[in-house]
Structure formats: structure tokens, C-alpha cells
Design an enzyme around this catalytic site. Structure first.
Site, PDB file in Angstrom:
ATOM      1  N   TYR A  50       0.846  -1.193   0.000  1.00  0.00           N
ATOM      2  CA  TYR A  50       0.000   0.000   0.000  1.00  0.00           C
ATOM      3  C   TYR A  50       0.881   1.242   0.000  1.00  0.00           C
ATOM      4  O   TYR A  50       1.919   1.279   0.675  1.00  0.00           O
ATOM      5  CB  TYR A  50      -0.893  -0.026   1.250  1.00  0.00           C
ATOM      6  CG  TYR A  50      -1.830   1.149   1.365  1.00  0.00           C
ATOM      7  CD1 TYR A  50      -2.901   1.304   0.490  1.00  0.00           C
ATOM      8  CD2 TYR A  50      -1.647   2.116   2.351  1.00  0.00           C
ATOM      9  CE1 TYR A  50      -3.765   2.385   0.589  1.00  0.00           C
ATOM     10  CE2 TYR A  50      -2.510   3.202   2.466  1.00  0.00           C
ATOM     11  CZ  TYR A  50      -3.570   3.330   1.575  1.00  0.00           C
ATOM     12  OH  TYR A  50      -4.419   4.407   1.679  1.00  0.00           O
ATOM     13  N   ASP A  64      -1.519  15.599   6.496  1.00  0.00           N
ATOM     14  CA  ASP A  64      -2.285  14.921   5.443  1.00  0.00           C
ATOM     15  C   ASP A  64      -3.557  15.713   5.143  1.00  0.00           C
ATOM     16  O   ASP A  64      -4.652  15.293   5.490  1.00  0.00           O
ATOM     17  CB  ASP A  64      -2.605  13.506   5.965  1.00  0.00           C
ATOM     18  CG  ASP A  64      -3.365  12.650   4.980  1.00  0.00           C
ATOM     19  OD1 ASP A  64      -3.338  12.954   3.774  1.00  0.00           O
ATOM     20  OD2 ASP A  64      -3.992  11.671   5.425  1.00  0.00           O
ATOM     21  N   ASP A  91      -3.111   5.423  -2.519  1.00  0.00           N
ATOM     22  CA  ASP A  91      -4.078   6.362  -1.954  1.00  0.00           C
ATOM     23  C   ASP A  91      -4.105   7.612  -2.834  1.00  0.00           C
ATOM     24  O   ASP A  91      -3.146   8.390  -2.845  1.00  0.00           O
ATOM     25  CB  ASP A  91      -3.608   6.701  -0.536  1.00  0.00           C
ATOM     26  CG  ASP A  91      -4.494   7.677   0.183  1.00  0.00           C
ATOM     27  OD1 ASP A  91      -5.432   8.207  -0.430  1.00  0.00           O
ATOM     28  OD2 ASP A  91      -4.229   7.913   1.380  1.00  0.00           O
ATOM     29  N   ASP A  93      -6.342  10.037  -2.554  1.00  0.00           N
ATOM     30  CA  ASP A  93      -7.122  11.075  -1.866  1.00  0.00           C
ATOM     31  C   ASP A  93      -8.458  11.321  -2.582  1.00  0.00           C
ATOM     32  O   ASP A  93      -9.190  10.398  -2.841  1.00  0.00           O
ATOM     33  CB  ASP A  93      -6.298  12.368  -1.750  1.00  0.00           C
ATOM     34  CG  ASP A  93      -5.186  12.245  -0.699  1.00  0.00           C
ATOM     35  OD1 ASP A  93      -5.217  11.310   0.108  1.00  0.00           O
ATOM     36  OD2 ASP A  93      -4.287  13.097  -0.702  1.00  0.00           O
ATOM     37  N   HIS A 118      -7.339   4.201  -4.587  1.00  0.00           N
ATOM     38  CA  HIS A 118      -8.640   4.544  -4.022  1.00  0.00           C
ATOM     39  C   HIS A 118      -8.870   6.039  -4.054  1.00  0.00           C
ATOM     40  O   HIS A 118      -7.952   6.837  -3.925  1.00  0.00           O
ATOM     41  CB  HIS A 118      -8.868   3.934  -2.637  1.00  0.00           C
ATOM     42  CG  HIS A 118      -7.967   4.386  -1.541  1.00  0.00           C
ATOM     43  ND1 HIS A 118      -8.107   5.618  -0.925  1.00  0.00           N
ATOM     44  CD2 HIS A 118      -6.951   3.761  -0.907  1.00  0.00           C
ATOM     45  CE1 HIS A 118      -7.208   5.713   0.040  1.00  0.00           C
ATOM     46  NE2 HIS A 118      -6.476   4.616   0.069  1.00  0.00           N
ATOM     47  N   GLU A 120     -11.622   9.006  -2.539  1.00  0.00           N
ATOM     48  CA  GLU A 120     -12.539   9.156  -1.401  1.00  0.00           C
ATOM     49  C   GLU A 120     -13.565  10.250  -1.641  1.00  0.00           C
ATOM     50  O   GLU A 120     -13.373  11.132  -2.487  1.00  0.00           O
ATOM     51  CB  GLU A 120     -11.735   9.422  -0.125  1.00  0.00           C
ATOM     52  CG  GLU A 120     -11.055  10.771  -0.068  1.00  0.00           C
ATOM     53  CD  GLU A 120      -9.837  10.797   0.857  1.00  0.00           C
ATOM     54  OE1 GLU A 120      -9.177   9.759   1.043  1.00  0.00           O
ATOM     55  OE2 GLU A 120      -9.539  11.889   1.374  1.00  0.00           O
ATOM     56  N   CYS A 128      -7.284  13.508   7.382  1.00  0.00           N
ATOM     57  CA  CYS A 128      -7.201  12.101   7.763  1.00  0.00           C
ATOM     58  C   CYS A 128      -8.604  11.597   8.088  1.00  0.00           C
ATOM     59  O   CYS A 128      -9.396  12.286   8.737  1.00  0.00           O
ATOM     60  CB  CYS A 128      -6.287  11.960   8.975  1.00  0.00           C
ATOM     61  SG  CYS A 128      -6.490  10.367   9.818  1.00  0.00           S
ATOM     62  N   ARG A 163     -13.579   4.958  -1.632  1.00  0.00           N
ATOM     63  CA  ARG A 163     -13.529   5.060  -0.164  1.00  0.00           C
ATOM     64  C   ARG A 163     -14.628   5.999   0.270  1.00  0.00           C
ATOM     65  O   ARG A 163     -14.779   7.086  -0.284  1.00  0.00           O
ATOM     66  CB  ARG A 163     -12.161   5.584   0.258  1.00  0.00           C
ATOM     67  CG  ARG A 163     -12.156   6.211   1.638  1.00  0.00           C
ATOM     68  CD  ARG A 163     -10.749   6.478   2.119  1.00  0.00           C
ATOM     69  NE  ARG A 163     -10.708   7.603   3.032  1.00  0.00           N
ATOM     70  CZ  ARG A 163      -9.614   8.010   3.674  1.00  0.00           C
ATOM     71  NH1 ARG A 163      -8.456   7.386   3.489  1.00  0.00           N
ATOM     72  NH2 ARG A 163      -9.643   9.054   4.478  1.00  0.00           N
ATOM     73  N   GLU A 193     -14.131   3.588   5.465  1.00  0.00           N
ATOM     74  CA  GLU A 193     -13.212   4.319   6.349  1.00  0.00           C
ATOM     75  C   GLU A 193     -13.831   4.592   7.719  1.00  0.00           C
ATOM     76  O   GLU A 193     -15.030   4.917   7.817  1.00  0.00           O
ATOM     77  CB  GLU A 193     -12.829   5.654   5.677  1.00  0.00           C
ATOM     78  CG  GLU A 193     -11.937   6.570   6.508  1.00  0.00           C
ATOM     79  CD  GLU A 193     -10.534   6.014   6.797  1.00  0.00           C
ATOM     80  OE1 GLU A 193     -10.384   4.803   7.044  1.00  0.00           O
ATOM     81  OE2 GLU A 193      -9.592   6.820   6.788  1.00  0.00           O
ATOM     82  N   ASN A 216      -9.331  -0.628   6.904  1.00  0.00           N
ATOM     83  CA  ASN A 216      -8.138   0.162   7.229  1.00  0.00           C
ATOM     84  C   ASN A 216      -7.792  -0.033   8.701  1.00  0.00           C
ATOM     85  O   ASN A 216      -8.515   0.450   9.567  1.00  0.00           O
ATOM     86  CB  ASN A 216      -8.455   1.637   6.929  1.00  0.00           C
ATOM     87  CG  ASN A 216      -7.317   2.575   7.317  1.00  0.00           C
ATOM     88  OD1 ASN A 216      -6.218   2.132   7.650  1.00  0.00           O
ATOM     89  ND2 ASN A 216      -7.594   3.865   7.260  1.00  0.00           N
TER      90      ASN A 216
END
Ligand SMILES: C[C@](O)(C(=O)O)[C@H](CC(=O)O)C(=O)O
Ligand SMILES: [Mg+2]
Length: 305
Positions: A50, A64, A91, A93, A118, A120, A128, A163, A193, A216
């Protein structure tokens, strides 16, 4: 022997990664904070690697919150994907913008040689998934993000995972409705998530019996840590340990620095360090002799060790 590229062609790596997601055993994907860590993950026998957005940001000493760019993330993903034959999940985002940007993100990440990403449903700037005060976009916007991402995909085995961060905002039943809409839009897998408890994971799996699901297991967040065996029994298909290797390494770095500062030597840490010989093994240093017999001159036990 491929010293500067993968041993397995990207199409086959994506196929194998997709098969690992569909297999009866859960696919375990630790986060690699560097290409070298990806090598360790592969040697340790995991099913995939990952690449965490939080880690890419933290590595640059940034929070983040969506400050990193698509270029930075794709570059890091490419560096990591190049050194492992495992599939790499990245990731992405929010897709770095609205739907058109999500489409471009998929094209760039495919070119980077990864197995999937992914996207989101948070607003920009994101944060986060385990912090309070998150905001999510409407289902319609996220559906457009996913549809755009899917339309840009060239390799049908490139995994597009949706996500949803809505659990803490709208509740788990709303998340189930969102997941259904994201699957209808073409998502291959759902990343639930910040669910809280084992019961939440069971409830979700029960409501979405057929789709691939990713859990996760990040530390110090909202989710109770569940073992891979438990998640597998619940019926989850993949689990990420996104920031784990970075947290372990940084925990050790901070302790060691304090001790070196105090005692003026790292001697007390030698048996907790990765040995020079192990590092060289991971680097496949000896194999570089194929270019020049005099490159690898290290012999264990001949130095101060
Ligand atoms: C998975 C995640 O998106 C990541 O960037 O690694 C983070 C992890 C974390 O901050 O602990 C998240 O869960 O939002
Ligand atoms: Mg992230």
C-alpha cells in the site's frame, strides 16, 4: 535478473493483484514508506503493498490535508512499484480535484505501473479519515468522480476502489447507500473508512454481500484494531496497515536519537538495527557484480561487526 525494473510485467501484476482480492484469504497490504520497505514487504510474504497519502505527506513533513500533488504521489508510487513484483494500491485522496482530475489521476497512476488506487468522497481540502470535522461531497459528486475515473482506465484489471468517509458524518446506513451508488458507478471495491467496531464491519458486510471490501487498520484512530483472521472471517477481502511501518521506524528513530544524544554512541542500538549484511541482501547488492566483478566487495565478519 531485473535490477532496475520489475521481474513481472505490469499487466500480469494487476491480474495477480485482482485475483488476490477475490481469493478466499484476505489480502494484507502493509504501507511502504519507501521503495526499500516495499522490498521487505514482498520478502515477508504479503499479498500486496500500500502507498499511503498520509505517509507521502509525513515523509515531506507535511500534514495529510491534501497539500501533496498528483505529480508527487505518482512519482512516489512509480518508485515503489518499480522494485516489487507485488501489486501496489495507491491512496489517491479525492482524485486531486473534481471528476476530470480523478480521470487524469487514474491515467497517471496506470502509467506509474501500480495495480490500483482509491478515491474518497471527502471535500477538498481533505483530512485524515480518523479525525473529527470531516466533510463529504454529495453522493452525486462522488458518483461522477468514480465514473470519470473508470472512464479513464485502460487496463480493466486496474482496481478502482471507492472510499467512503461518510460513516462519521452521516452514519453507517447512509454509508451503505453510498457504497451501493459507488458500485453502480463502476467501483471495483469499497473502502469503509473509520468504522468503529467489529459489529460495524459485520453490519456493513451483511448489507453489501457481494462487493470487494477493504478495511483500514490504522493505529490510534477511530477503528478498533481487528486481526486479519477476524476480518477474513467477517468476509473482508483486503486490509491495509497504512502508516504502520513509518510509525515503527519513527518510534525507533526518536528513541535512538535521544540515546545517542545522551550517551554519545549508538553502540547500545546495534542489535536493534538492520545489519549492513541484511541491507545489502535486500538491495541485491551482490547481483550488481553482473556488470563488474569488483562492485560487491563486502564480506560479513571482515569489518567491525
Ligand atoms: C489510510 C490513510 O488515508 C492514509 O493516507 O494512509 C489515512 C491513515 C491515517 O492517517 O492513519 C486515513 O485513514 O485517512
Ligand atoms: Mg490517505
Amino acid at each position: 535478473m531485473n535490477l532496475f525494473s520489475n521481474g513481472v510485467d505490469v499487466g500480469r501484476r494487476r491480474q495477480a493483484f485482482k485475483a488476490a482480492l477475490a481469493a478466499p484469504h484476505i489480502a494484507r497490504l502493509p504501507g511502504a514508506f519507501s521503495p526499500l520497505v516495499a522490498r521487505s514487504i514482498e520478502e515477508a510474504g504479503f499479498e500486496g503493498v500500500y502507498v499511503s497519502g498520509a505517509v507521502i505527506a509525513a515523509d515531506l513533513a507535511l500534514p495529510d490535508i491534501g497539500l501533496t500533488t498528483l505529480t508527487e504521489v505518482a512519482h512516489r508510487a512509480r518508485q515503489i512499484a518499480r522494485v516489487t513484483d507485488l501489486g501496489v494500491l495507491v491512496d489517491a485522496d479525492t482524485g486531486f480535484g473534481e471528476p476530470m482530475s480523478a480521470a487524469r489521476t487514474v491515467a497517471e497512476l496506470e502509467d506509474a505501473g501500480v495495480a490500483g488506487c482509491h478515491l474518497e468522497d471527502q471535500v477538498n481540502p481533505k483530512r485524515c479519515g480518523h479525525l473529527d470535522g470531516k466533510e463529504v461531497v454529495g453522493t452525486d459528486v462522488m458518483v461522477r468522480r468514480i465514473a470519470a475515473a473508470v472512464s479513464a482506465r485502460r487496463d480493466p484489471n486496474f482496481v478502482i476502489c471507492a472510499r467512503t468517509d461518510a460513516a462519521g458524518v452521516e452514519g453507517i446506513d447512509a454509508v451503505i447507500e453510498r457504497a451501493k451508488a459507488y458500485l453502480d458507478a463502476g467501483a471495483d471495491m469499497i473502502f469503509t473508512e473509520a468504522l468503529h467496531s467489529e459489529a460495524d464491519f459485520r453490519y456493513f458486510r451483511h448489507a453489501i454481500p457481494d462487493a470487494l471490501l477493504l478495511a483500514n487498520m490504522t493505529e490510534f484512530g477511530k477503528t478498533t484494531l481487528l486481526s486479519a483472521d477476524v476480518l477474513e472471517e467477517i468476509g473482508y477481502n483486503a486490509v491495509i496497515y497504512p502508516v504502520t511501518t513509518l510509525r515503527i521506524a519513527m518510534g525507533q528513530v526518536e528513541q535512538a536519537l535521544a540515546e545517542i544524544k545522551e550517551h554519545g554512541t549508538q553502540e547500545g542500538w546495534l542489535d536493534r538495527m538492520q545489519h549492513r549484511s541484511r541491507l545489502y541482501e535486500l538491495l541485491r547488492y551482490e547481483d550488481y557484480n553482473v556488470f563488474d566483478q569488483h562492485i560487491f566487495t563486502y564480506r560479513k565478519g571482515e569489518n567491525n561487526e
